[in-house]
Design a protein around this motif. Structure first.
Motif, mmCIF file in Angstrom:
data_model
loop_
_atom_site.group_PDB
_atom_site.id
_atom_site.type_symbol
_atom_site.label_atom_id
_atom_site.label_comp_id
_atom_site.label_asym_id
_atom_site.label_seq_id
_atom_site.Cartn_x
_atom_site.Cartn_y
_atom_site.Cartn_z
ATOM 1 N N CYS A 51 -83.358 19.983 -41.947
ATOM 2 C CA CYS A 51 -84.511 19.188 -42.361
ATOM 3 C C CYS A 51 -85.831 19.949 -42.255
ATOM 4 O O CYS A 51 -86.889 19.362 -42.400
ATOM 5 C CB CYS A 51 -84.579 17.869 -41.586
ATOM 6 N N LEU A 52 -85.746 21.251 -42.049
ATOM 7 C CA LEU A 52 -86.955 22.054 -41.959
ATOM 8 C C LEU A 52 -86.668 23.435 -42.530
ATOM 9 O O LEU A 52 -85.665 24.051 -42.202
ATOM 10 C CB LEU A 52 -87.381 22.173 -40.487
ATOM 11 N N GLY A 53 -87.535 23.887 -43.412
ATOM 12 C CA GLY A 53 -87.381 25.211 -44.005
ATOM 13 C C GLY A 53 -88.731 25.895 -44.083
ATOM 14 O O GLY A 53 -89.740 25.358 -43.641
ATOM 15 N N THR A 54 -88.748 27.084 -44.651
ATOM 16 C CA THR A 54 -89.998 27.814 -44.841
ATOM 17 C C THR A 54 -90.115 28.211 -46.304
ATOM 18 O O THR A 54 -89.120 28.293 -47.016
ATOM 19 C CB THR A 54 -90.064 29.078 -43.968
ATOM 20 N N LYS A 55 -91.353 28.447 -46.744
ATOM 21 C CA LYS A 55 -91.573 28.844 -48.139
ATOM 22 C C LYS A 55 -91.106 30.270 -48.393
ATOM 23 O O LYS A 55 -90.709 30.613 -49.488
ATOM 24 C CB LYS A 55 -93.050 28.697 -48.502
ATOM 25 N N ASP A 56 -91.179 31.105 -47.364
ATOM 26 C CA ASP A 56 -90.704 32.474 -47.517
ATOM 27 C C ASP A 56 -89.327 32.596 -46.866
ATOM 28 O O ASP A 56 -88.774 31.637 -46.367
ATOM 29 C CB ASP A 56 -91.686 33.480 -46.917
ATOM 30 N N SER A 57 -88.778 33.773 -46.851
ATOM 31 C CA SER A 57 -87.421 33.960 -46.329
ATOM 32 C C SER A 57 -87.377 34.060 -44.813
ATOM 33 O O SER A 57 -86.318 33.955 -44.222
ATOM 34 C CB SER A 57 -86.797 35.229 -46.927
ATOM 35 N N GLY A 58 -88.507 34.245 -44.151
ATOM 36 C CA GLY A 58 -88.501 34.396 -42.696
ATOM 37 C C GLY A 58 -89.156 33.223 -42.014
ATOM 38 O O GLY A 58 -89.551 32.244 -42.632
ATOM 39 N N GLY A 59 -89.241 33.302 -40.707
ATOM 40 C CA GLY A 59 -90.000 32.310 -39.962
ATOM 41 C C GLY A 59 -89.187 31.294 -39.197
ATOM 42 O O GLY A 59 -89.624 30.816 -38.172
ATOM 43 N N LEU A 60 -88.011 30.924 -39.666
ATOM 44 C CA LEU A 60 -87.239 29.871 -39.008
ATOM 45 C C LEU A 60 -85.987 30.419 -38.328
ATOM 46 O O LEU A 60 -85.299 29.706 -37.631
ATOM 47 C CB LEU A 60 -86.857 28.803 -40.045
ATOM 48 N N ASP A 61 -85.705 31.696 -38.507
ATOM 49 C CA ASP A 61 -84.456 32.271 -38.031
ATOM 50 C C ASP A 61 -84.174 31.995 -36.560
ATOM 51 O O ASP A 61 -83.066 31.622 -36.207
ATOM 52 C CB ASP A 61 -84.426 33.787 -38.279
ATOM 53 N N GLU A 62 -85.172 32.167 -35.696
ATOM 54 C CA GLU A 62 -84.925 32.003 -34.267
ATOM 55 C C GLU A 62 -84.695 30.541 -33.881
ATOM 56 O O GLU A 62 -84.200 30.255 -32.812
ATOM 57 C CB GLU A 62 -86.067 32.599 -33.436
ATOM 58 N N MET A 63 -85.042 29.603 -34.761
ATOM 59 C CA MET A 63 -84.877 28.189 -34.429
ATOM 60 C C MET A 63 -83.711 27.529 -35.160
ATOM 61 O O MET A 63 -83.445 26.361 -34.955
ATOM 62 C CB MET A 63 -86.169 27.426 -34.750
ATOM 63 N N ASN A 88 -83.442 14.497 -15.891
ATOM 64 C CA ASN A 88 -83.939 15.666 -15.166
ATOM 65 C C ASN A 88 -85.019 16.401 -15.952
ATOM 66 O O ASN A 88 -85.477 17.441 -15.555
ATOM 67 C CB ASN A 88 -82.788 16.625 -14.832
ATOM 68 N N TYR A 89 -85.434 15.842 -17.076
ATOM 69 C CA TYR A 89 -86.445 16.466 -17.929
ATOM 70 C C TYR A 89 -87.806 15.896 -17.577
ATOM 71 O O TYR A 89 -87.994 14.704 -17.528
ATOM 72 C CB TYR A 89 -86.116 16.169 -19.396
ATOM 73 N N SER A 90 -88.754 16.751 -17.301
ATOM 74 C CA SER A 90 -90.107 16.303 -16.974
ATOM 75 C C SER A 90 -90.892 16.089 -18.258
ATOM 76 O O SER A 90 -91.029 16.998 -19.068
ATOM 77 C CB SER A 90 -90.807 17.347 -16.106
ATOM 78 N N SER A 91 -91.413 14.878 -18.441
ATOM 79 C CA SER A 91 -92.153 14.576 -19.672
ATOM 80 C C SER A 91 -93.507 15.270 -19.700
ATOM 81 O O SER A 91 -94.171 15.273 -20.712
ATOM 82 C CB SER A 91 -92.334 13.068 -19.807
ATOM 83 N N LYS A 92 -93.937 15.845 -18.583
ATOM 84 C CA LYS A 92 -95.233 16.518 -18.548
ATOM 85 C C LYS A 92 -95.135 17.971 -18.973
ATOM 86 O O LYS A 92 -96.140 18.609 -19.231
ATOM 87 C CB LYS A 92 -95.834 16.412 -17.149
ATOM 88 N N THR A 93 -93.939 18.490 -19.040
ATOM 89 C CA THR A 93 -93.780 19.865 -19.484
ATOM 90 C C THR A 93 -92.786 19.916 -20.622
ATOM 91 O O THR A 93 -91.837 19.146 -20.673
ATOM 92 C CB THR A 93 -93.272 20.772 -18.339
ATOM 93 N N VAL A 94 -93.013 20.826 -21.529
ATOM 94 C CA VAL A 94 -92.136 21.025 -22.667
ATOM 95 C C VAL A 94 -91.764 22.493 -22.673
ATOM 96 O O VAL A 94 -92.620 23.356 -22.523
ATOM 97 C CB VAL A 94 -92.857 20.634 -23.976
ATOM 98 N N SER A 95 -90.467 22.787 -22.833
ATOM 99 C CA SER A 95 -90.052 24.186 -22.857
ATOM 100 C C SER A 95 -90.690 24.888 -24.058
ATOM 101 O O SER A 95 -91.084 24.258 -25.035
ATOM 102 C CB SER A 95 -88.528 24.282 -22.932
ATOM 103 N N LYS A 96 -90.770 26.206 -23.974
ATOM 104 C CA LYS A 96 -91.371 26.971 -25.073
ATOM 105 C C LYS A 96 -90.576 26.785 -26.360
ATOM 106 O O LYS A 96 -91.157 26.693 -27.443
ATOM 107 C CB LYS A 96 -91.466 28.450 -24.697
ATOM 108 N N ASP A 97 -89.242 26.716 -26.245
ATOM 109 C CA ASP A 97 -88.412 26.487 -27.429
ATOM 110 C C ASP A 97 -88.710 25.134 -28.051
ATOM 111 O O ASP A 97 -88.867 25.016 -29.266
ATOM 112 C CB ASP A 97 -86.926 26.575 -27.083
ATOM 113 N N ASP A 98 -88.800 24.091 -27.204
ATOM 114 C CA ASP A 98 -89.106 22.750 -27.718
ATOM 115 C C ASP A 98 -90.508 22.704 -28.298
ATOM 116 O O ASP A 98 -90.744 22.077 -29.335
ATOM 117 C CB ASP A 98 -88.960 21.693 -26.619
#
Length: 196
Positions: free
Chosen positions: A81-93, A119-129
């Motif tokens: 449900c998510l893409g990019t206009k160019d060929s790069g940018g989303l690979d790591e996700m 066990n997830y703290s709503s005050k912090t979000v991981s860098k990946d998220d």
């Protein structure tokens, strides 16, 4: 001279013998390793797993009940449900999954719903998220986060989503106290869509 030649000949024969012996040992090790792996594959028992956790199952059925005119998809790959206009940018996700994706009848994404485990703290979000949420937000996709220990009822879900116009698209209702959102919690640069 003959003694030196015989000595060199013996050394050469010893080197050849060691080389042949080493090759034989490597071949035996390779064959045994492959046989062991094949035996493990034959012995490996595959078991059936539920694709959704208990919390996800509960929320799935509540979403289906609350939003009967919409598609509710579970454990959706971000790249669906998510893409990019160019060929790069989303690979790591591309390996990231979304807990739920709510779509209208035309398969347009209305919102993404994520469950925060206990066990997830709503005050912090991981860098990946954080990267995942930023990308979704840039694409114009609303993100809703609910805590696993306080999932909304069908009525609360219906209240959270309201009809915008005759095109039957939904929007997210702001400022519900039983909901959490990444916006304004831990990442100050986003606007607030709910307190939790």
């Amino acid at each position: 001279m003959a003694a030196a030649f015989n000595q060199g000949n013996r050394i050469m024969k010893a080197i050849i013998a060691l080389t042949v012996l080493t090759i034989i040992i490597l071949v035996v090790i390779t064959v045994l390793t492959r046989e062991k792996q094949a035996a493990q594959q034959k012995r490996r028992e595959y078991i059936k797993k539920k694709p959704l956790s208990n919390h996800e199952q509960v929320l799935y059925w509540r979403l289906v009940g609350a939003l009967p005119d919409h598609m509710v998809l579970a454990q959706v790959s971000l790249s669906r449900c998510l893409g990019t206009k160019d060929s790069g940018g989303l690979d790591e996700m591309t390996s990231k999954n979304l807990d739920f994706v709510v779509c209208d009848k035309a398969s347009d994404v209305v919102a993404v719903i994520e469950i925060d485990t206990k066990n997830y703290s709503s005050k912090t979000v991981s860098k990946d998220d954080e990267r995942k949420y930023k990308a979704l937000k840039k694409a114009g996709i609303d993100i809703i986060r609910w805590r696993a220990n306080s999932l909304p009822s069908e009525a609360d879900i219906r209240e959270r989503f309201t009809l915008l116009d005759p095109s039957k698209k939904l929007r997210v209702v702001k400022n519900k106290t039983h909901q959490t959102s990444i916006f304004g919690i831990g990442i100050g640069k986003y606007r607030n869509t709910g307190a939790g």
